[in-house]
Design a protein around this motif. Sequence first.
Motif, PDB file in Angstrom:
ATOM      1  N   PRO A 147      55.808  11.049  16.448  1.00  0.00           N
ATOM      2  CA  PRO A 147      56.951  11.948  16.307  1.00  0.00           C
ATOM      3  C   PRO A 147      57.310  12.638  17.621  1.00  0.00           C
ATOM      4  CG  PRO A 147      55.484  12.187  14.427  1.00  0.00           C
ATOM      5  CD  PRO A 147      54.784  11.305  15.413  1.00  0.00           C
ATOM      6  N   THR A 207      55.112   8.845   8.552  1.00  0.00           N
ATOM      7  CA  THR A 207      54.473  10.058   8.041  1.00  0.00           C
ATOM      8  C   THR A 207      55.527  11.113   7.717  1.00  0.00           C
ATOM      9  OG1 THR A 207      54.294  11.056  10.251  1.00  0.00           O
ATOM     10  CG2 THR A 207      52.480   9.601   9.539  1.00  0.00           C
ATOM     11  N   GLU A 208      55.105  12.128   7.019  1.00  0.00           N
ATOM     12  CA  GLU A 208      56.021  13.239   6.743  1.00  0.00           C
ATOM     13  C   GLU A 208      56.438  13.916   8.043  1.00  0.00           C
ATOM     14  OE1 GLU A 208      55.549  15.919   3.555  1.00  0.00           O
ATOM     15  OE2 GLU A 208      54.356  14.545   2.322  1.00  0.00           O
ATOM     16  N   GLU A 209      55.554  13.888   9.043  1.00  0.00           N
ATOM     17  CA  GLU A 209      55.909  14.469  10.341  1.00  0.00           C
ATOM     18  C   GLU A 209      57.023  13.659  11.001  1.00  0.00           C
ATOM     19  OE1 GLU A 209      53.868  15.983  14.542  1.00  0.00           O
ATOM     20  OE2 GLU A 209      52.661  14.874  13.085  1.00  0.00           O
ATOM     21  N   HIS A 210      56.952  12.320  10.897  1.00  0.00           N
ATOM     22  CA  HIS A 210      58.057  11.487  11.388  1.00  0.00           C
ATOM     23  C   HIS A 210      59.367  11.903  10.716  1.00  0.00           C
ATOM     24  CE1 HIS A 210      55.052   8.276  12.682  1.00  0.00           C
ATOM     25  NE2 HIS A 210      55.874   8.308  13.712  1.00  0.00           N
ATOM     26  N   THR A 250      60.521  15.464  11.787  1.00  0.00           N
ATOM     27  CA  THR A 250      60.962  15.520  13.181  1.00  0.00           C
ATOM     28  C   THR A 250      62.340  14.902  13.344  1.00  0.00           C
ATOM     29  OG1 THR A 250      58.685  15.454  14.018  1.00  0.00           O
ATOM     30  CG2 THR A 250      60.436  14.756  15.533  1.00  0.00           C
TER      31      THR A 250
END
Length: 454
Positions: free
Chosen positions: A123, A155-158, A161
């Motif tokens: 991310p 991912t949830e972070e991807h 972001t």
Amino acid sequence: MMDSKKERLIQKYNSPVPRYTSYPTVPFWENQLDLDSWEELVKKAFHMYGEEEGITLYIHFPFCESLCTYCGCNKYITKNHSIETPYIKAVKKEWKSYLTRFGSKPLLKGIHLGGGTPTFFSPESLHSLLNEIISDCYVDGNREFSFEGHPNNTTEEHLATLHSLGFDRVSFGIQDFDLKVQQAIHRVQPFETVVQITEAARRIGYTSINFDLIYGLPHQNKETLSQTFGKVMDLKPERIAFYSYAHLPSLFKAQKSFEQFLPNENDKRALYELGKDILTKSGYEEVGMDHFALPEDPLCKAKSEGSLHRNFMGYTTSPSKLMIGLGATSISDIHLGFAQNEKGHKEYIRKINEGSDYLVRSHENSASDLIAKEFILDLICHQEARIDSEIWNRLPELNRRKLAEMQEEELISIKDQIIKVSDFGMTFIRNICFQFDLKMLEAPQAKSTFSKSI
């Protein structure tokens, strides 16, 4: 069950023809421009179209951690993530060179991240690149920012972001949910994983989710495909791309590993008919070649309004004639011409850093090319087009006879120089476009470059 007429026509027309994501198609790009000439053509196109219509960007990320054996994309298999930093720096440098040619701050209508696997990148790496690009532009209020995500490593972070940067569309490469099929194509991703990432995307604020599905894969049959679609309908993505598997083992050797398990031509088309029937009964509308969407989706609205467009990324609502490709193997379509970047990522990075010519092929469209391009795009996007005399007068008699046959078969109608493709004829849209492909008609031996149409 297919009727005998459709089965007969499938046998007749199932031959290698282009997918017509561009015209001329890549094997027929014929005048290699050096980098300076290409950038001057970009500058000309930007002033002609881009200043008013804006631009779209395609950014290619060629890295994958493992090989999916069905895949025909440009990719490099590695688990070494140290490549992220030099690659991002090179893409930034390429972008700056385009900015210089534009001469003014561009209006950004869309971004699409493809691969390979864009979510191979962290991310943080994606944010570093995209935040800089977006900051260099005015962003259109109706922009479309989308990316391709692998369910196993998105991912949830991807998601968070990219959403913070304006992304609200994501396409997940599903292909098939049957374990035996997944094992054969080396892409095992449990349904539960897809459920989790789809629900996370919606929770974060993504308003459009696309699933890529493929028919004609090894071990696929009606029962397994029905089960796959049952799971897909549980999640009800806004868009579905339902592609024909392109078997080209001479180009992609990994495809040899499952060749003996592929369905025959009739069974393959029956899989498509099954999938299309399920989609229609589930409320999806056929937008165009391979693409379906729910009625409230902007793609369906664009089709009904006659504003649908198609480029290398697929169908889009953006009218921009300038699509700039960044990264290794990316293709730019600036209406006046095309160019493709160096395919190997190491060579791409080296040439960008040295300031040397990083294009591997290019083409400046002639007036005739532009007429044919608009004609074929109209057929694919709107199911009808006016036949310009420039095209009609150059058609061989054989192709005119084939068009007459297509009329008798109720695939098309031609009246007062307007050709219309019937809903039934959309099954054979690639074959119909082929009859007007002036470049291909002059070099038919190049047909082996393309996958079969059905």
